[in-house]
Motif scaffolding. Structure first.
Motif, PDB file in Angstrom:
ATOM      1  N   GLY A  27       0.822  -1.199   0.000  1.00 40.31           N
ATOM      2  CA  GLY A  27       0.000   0.000   0.000  1.00 40.31           C
ATOM      3  C   GLY A  27       0.862   1.258   0.000  1.00 40.31           C
ATOM      4  N   PHE A  28       0.354   2.300  -0.632  1.00 39.76           N
ATOM      5  CA  PHE A  28       1.094   3.555  -0.785  1.00 39.76           C
ATOM      6  C   PHE A  28       0.108   4.710  -0.731  1.00 39.76           C
ATOM      7  N   ILE A  29       0.463   5.768   0.037  1.00 41.70           N
ATOM      8  CA  ILE A  29      -0.387   6.965   0.072  1.00 41.70           C
ATOM      9  C   ILE A  29       0.353   8.218  -0.384  1.00 41.70           C
ATOM     10  N   GLY A  30       1.692   8.184  -0.437  1.00 43.72           N
ATOM     11  CA  GLY A  30       2.437   9.311  -0.996  1.00 43.72           C
ATOM     12  C   GLY A  30       2.923  10.348  -0.009  1.00 43.72           C
ATOM     13  N   VAL A  31       3.389   9.908   1.162  1.00 38.26           N
ATOM     14  CA  VAL A  31       3.957  10.848   2.128  1.00 38.26           C
ATOM     15  C   VAL A  31       5.355  10.406   2.535  1.00 38.26           C
ATOM     16  N   GLY A  32       6.206  11.380   2.800  1.00 34.47           N
ATOM     17  CA  GLY A  32       7.472  11.140   3.464  1.00 34.47           C
ATOM     18  C   GLY A  32       7.242  11.395   4.937  1.00 34.47           C
ATOM     19  N   ILE A  33       7.685  10.465   5.791  1.00 26.91           N
ATOM     20  CA  ILE A  33       7.393  10.578   7.216  1.00 26.91           C
ATOM     21  C   ILE A  33       8.656  10.436   8.046  1.00 26.91           C
ATOM     22  N   ASN A  34       8.594  10.952   9.255  1.00 24.37           N
ATOM     23  CA  ASN A  34       9.679  10.871  10.224  1.00 24.37           C
ATOM     24  C   ASN A  34       9.102  10.581  11.585  1.00 24.37           C
ATOM     25  N   ASN A  35       9.923   9.981  12.452  1.00 21.09           N
ATOM     26  CA  ASN A  35       9.542   9.856  13.855  1.00 21.09           C
ATOM     27  C   ASN A  35       9.557  11.235  14.492  1.00 21.09           C
TER      28      ASN A  35
END
Length: 180
Positions: A27-35
């Motif tokens: 699955g993919f939604i298109g965000v770059g994420i960080n803790n």
């Protein structure tokens, strides 16, 4: 030799798809994420370090269509609390293509609810190139991407939220983001 172990419950989930499609879709939604570390928690005025910080949103991605913005904090997906990046990666990665996810987020301290439709991650999304291809750098930076840095433009919104400085708001920000 190097050995890799894959938990049997993961194999059991993936094997039917491998048999029918010959490949595994995530699955993919298109965000770059960080803790969320202590510094970010303090600068964004968060009560805890639970959640995943949205660092960037891919243009025309499901997240962009759902209205997600950089510096949103994803706290919950479909009623499951997001402890950290790994929780979010697993929930989104395990979601089926076409599934709708209900997100609870914080934006500038205010709760926001939205829904995102999961797609399959294509190689051209988020500017990801095939092995060996060079990735264009933002706004004319000439540093090759393969030096191990993830750089994003320093926007006025980010500079204000992170209270980086009072002068001109130009530059880049290094991040250790993950993409889902």
């Amino acid at each position: 030799g190097i050995g890799f172990a894959i938990p049997i419950n993961v194999v059991k989930k993936l094997l039917p798809e491998l048999k029918t499609k010959g490949r595994v879709t995530r699955g993919f939604i298109g965000v770059g994420i960080n803790n969320i570390d202590e510094r970010v928690q303090k600068q964004l005025g968060l009560k805890s370090d639970k959640g995943a910080l949205v660092v960037n949103v891919a243009p025309n991605s499901p997240a962009a269509k759902a209205g997600l913005q950089p510096y949103d904090v994803i706290k919950d997906i479909n009623g499951k609390e997001i402890d950290n990046v790994h929780t979010l990666l697993n929930l989104v990665g395990d979601a089926k293509v076409g599934e709708t996810l209900k997100l609870k987020m914080l934006r500038e301290g205010q709760p926001i609810n939205t829904v995102v439709k999961v797609t399959d991650r294509a190689s051209d999304q988020l500017g990801v190139e095939e092995e060996g291809e060079e990735r264009p750098m933002p706004q004319g930076l000439s540093v090759p991407h393969d030096i191990g840095l993830n750089l994003s433009d320093l926007t006025p919104q980010l500079a204000r939220q992170l209270e980086l400085f009072d002068g001109p708001k130009k530059g880049v920000v290094r991040s250790e983001e993950q993409h889902v």
